[in-house]
Design an enzyme around this catalytic site. Structure first.
Site, PDB file in Angstrom:
ATOM      1  CG  HIS A 264      -2.581 -23.025  32.751  1.00 22.53           C
ATOM      2  ND1 HIS A 264      -1.890 -22.030  33.409  1.00 22.53           N
ATOM      3  CD2 HIS A 264      -2.782 -24.001  33.659  1.00 22.53           C
ATOM      4  CE1 HIS A 264      -1.665 -22.396  34.664  1.00 22.53           C
ATOM      5  NE2 HIS A 264      -2.200 -23.589  34.830  1.00 22.53           N
ATOM      6  CB  CYS A 265      -2.124 -17.804  30.491  1.00 17.65           C
ATOM      7  SG  CYS A 265      -0.638 -18.740  30.066  1.00 17.65           S
ATOM      8  CG  LEU A 266      -5.218 -14.389  29.528  1.00 20.13           C
ATOM      9  CD1 LEU A 266      -5.884 -13.312  28.675  1.00 20.13           C
ATOM     10  CD2 LEU A 266      -4.106 -13.765  30.344  1.00 20.13           C
ATOM     11  CG  ASP A 269      -1.449 -18.422  34.825  1.00 21.52           C
ATOM     12  OD1 ASP A 269      -1.862 -19.521  35.241  1.00 21.52           O
ATOM     13  OD2 ASP A 269      -0.653 -18.301  33.884  1.00 21.52           O
TER      14      ASP A 269
END
Length: 423
Positions: A264-266, A269
């Site tokens: 999900h992050c890189l 976000d």
């Protein structure tokens, strides 16, 4: 913090963020209601079966055995909660932040909100979401006043799936509140659950801190990814270069290239931050845009390099049998969200390759349609024309790859052997 022997905590979302939080809260003495809209997940949890790498089945069954953890797809069991933590997904839709899950969770919690309760948002989002979306909705639908009747704040998740050193409990936790009283309650909750809390001035700083953490990683990964591309063309060993630079004891932090970014992050976000800057300020966040461009094209670069490896063996990608090792985005994780392997598989299919995948961690229901699923054996390696190592799970028998005659394209610098070509 409270006179109750077992304060009641509602955790909305029982994924890789919410479930570890719920388990730790049970261990700390809270009565926990875990809410998730995925009924298949709820059935698994109720049966003591965990689908999250950082929560073992034994841990889950122990929590159920206390009678202080219940998994449900309904909000009614959360009535009378003292604390609620929202850990729902925040995906991108058409390059725009999708806060519909946050809004839905907030709308469902609001009728259950009572004076003295505290609601904490933990989902990754852009600065202002807590105070501009969540809090006004809670006030409107509950008839209560934030900071007077109830308390609210933001505390970004810092889960690193599979990390045994920095767990939910041992990783410092940023906490914030919409006012001093809210901060005291949010800090009190997480002080019960983690070793160290890091209070900041307002939810905006906490929301921005989360985006800064991931944007920092995103940009630096893009730097070494682009470096890897040019180093190959210049005849330079990028891996040896990075290891040499990493011996500098100051002013350098080691990042390594790979087939792309996932989870999900890189992939998501930093785009929240870029979108917010563009929407509110009318300007481009150039570092994020450039990092997105580099990292998003790495799977395409991997396939191009795979073509060259096959060409060196007088074979075409079309019609070749290609084995993709690792479907999850991260070592020893089952999380395949936004994994570069998915795009690599799609492109291999598009070019006419026959694709097989190996990954013991990813569930069948998360398996990509474009790859037949197999177990890694010497026979399988011998049968294919090319192996591409995407995710270096610790259960992969590297000896099968290093000693085989089949060419291997290693995107993680984990293999040696005359048949191995590195990113």
């Amino acid at each position: 913090m409270t006179v109750k022997e077992h304060p009641k905590l509602a955790v909305i979302g029982q994924g890789y963020v919410g479930l570890p939080l719920a388990m730790r809260a049970v261990d700390a003495g809270y009565d926990v209601v875990g809410i998730d809209f995925d009924r298949a997940r709820i059935e698994m949890l109720a049966g003591g079966e965990s689908y999250v790498d950082d929560v073992t089945g034994d841990t889950l069954r122990a929590a159920l055995g206390t009678g202080r953890y219940a998994a449900t797809a309904e909000y009614a069991p959360a009535a009378g909660f003292d604390f609620a933590v929202i850990t729902v997904p925040t995906p991108l839709r058409d390059a725009r932040p999708d806060l519909s899950y946050i809004e839905s969770a907030t709308r469902s919690l609001a009728p259950l909100l009572t004076p003295g309760a505290t609601v904490v948002l933990e989902s990754t989002t852009y600065p202002g979401t807590t105070q501009e979306l969540m809090v006004p909705l809670l006030e409107e639908l509950s008839g209560l006043r934030a900071g007077v009747d109830f308390f609210a704040g933001y505390s970004p998740e810092r889960i690193d799936p599979g990390n045994r050193r920095f767990t939910f409990q041992t990783t410092p936790k940023i906490v914030s509140g919409i006012d001093a009283a809210s901060l005291e309650r949010v800090d009190g909750l997480f002080s019960d659950l983690v070793d160290t809390t890091v209070p900041v001035g307002s939810p905006r700083e906490a929301e921005m801190a989360k985006l800064l953490e991931n944007t920092f990683r995103h940009v630096n990964v893009a730097l070494v990814n682009e470096l890897a591309i040019y180093a190959n063309e210049l005849g330079v060993n990028v891996w040896e270069t990075i290891e040499a630079a990493a011996t500098k004891p100051f002013g350098f932090m080691k990042f390594t290239p790979g087939p792309g970014v996932g989870g999900h992050c890189l992939p998501i976000d930093p785009s929240y931050l870029s979108w917010k800057v563009k929407t509110d300020l009318g300007r481009d966040f150039r570092f994020v845009d450039l990092a997105n461009d580099v990292n998003e094209h790495m799977p395409e670069y991997v396939v191009q390099r795979a073509m060259h490896v096959l060409n060196d063996h007088r074979k075409s990608l079309r019609g070749s049998k290609v084995l993709v090792l690792g479907v999850a985005y991260k070592r020893d994780s089952s999380d395949a969200r936004e994994s570069p392997a998915l795009e690599v598989i799609r492109l291999l299919n598009e070019y006419g390759a026959e694709v097989t995948g190996v990954d013991s961690h990813v569930e069948d229901r998360r398996w990509p349609a474009g790859a037949a699923r197999e177990e890694l054996t010497a026979e399988l390696v011998d049968e294919v024309d090319l192996v591409i190592l995407i995710t270096d799970h610790s259960d992969i028998d590297t000896g099968l790859l290093e000693n085989a005659a089949t060419p291997v394209f290693d995107t993680r610098n984990k293999l040696s052997g005359e048949n191995v070509t590195r990113l």
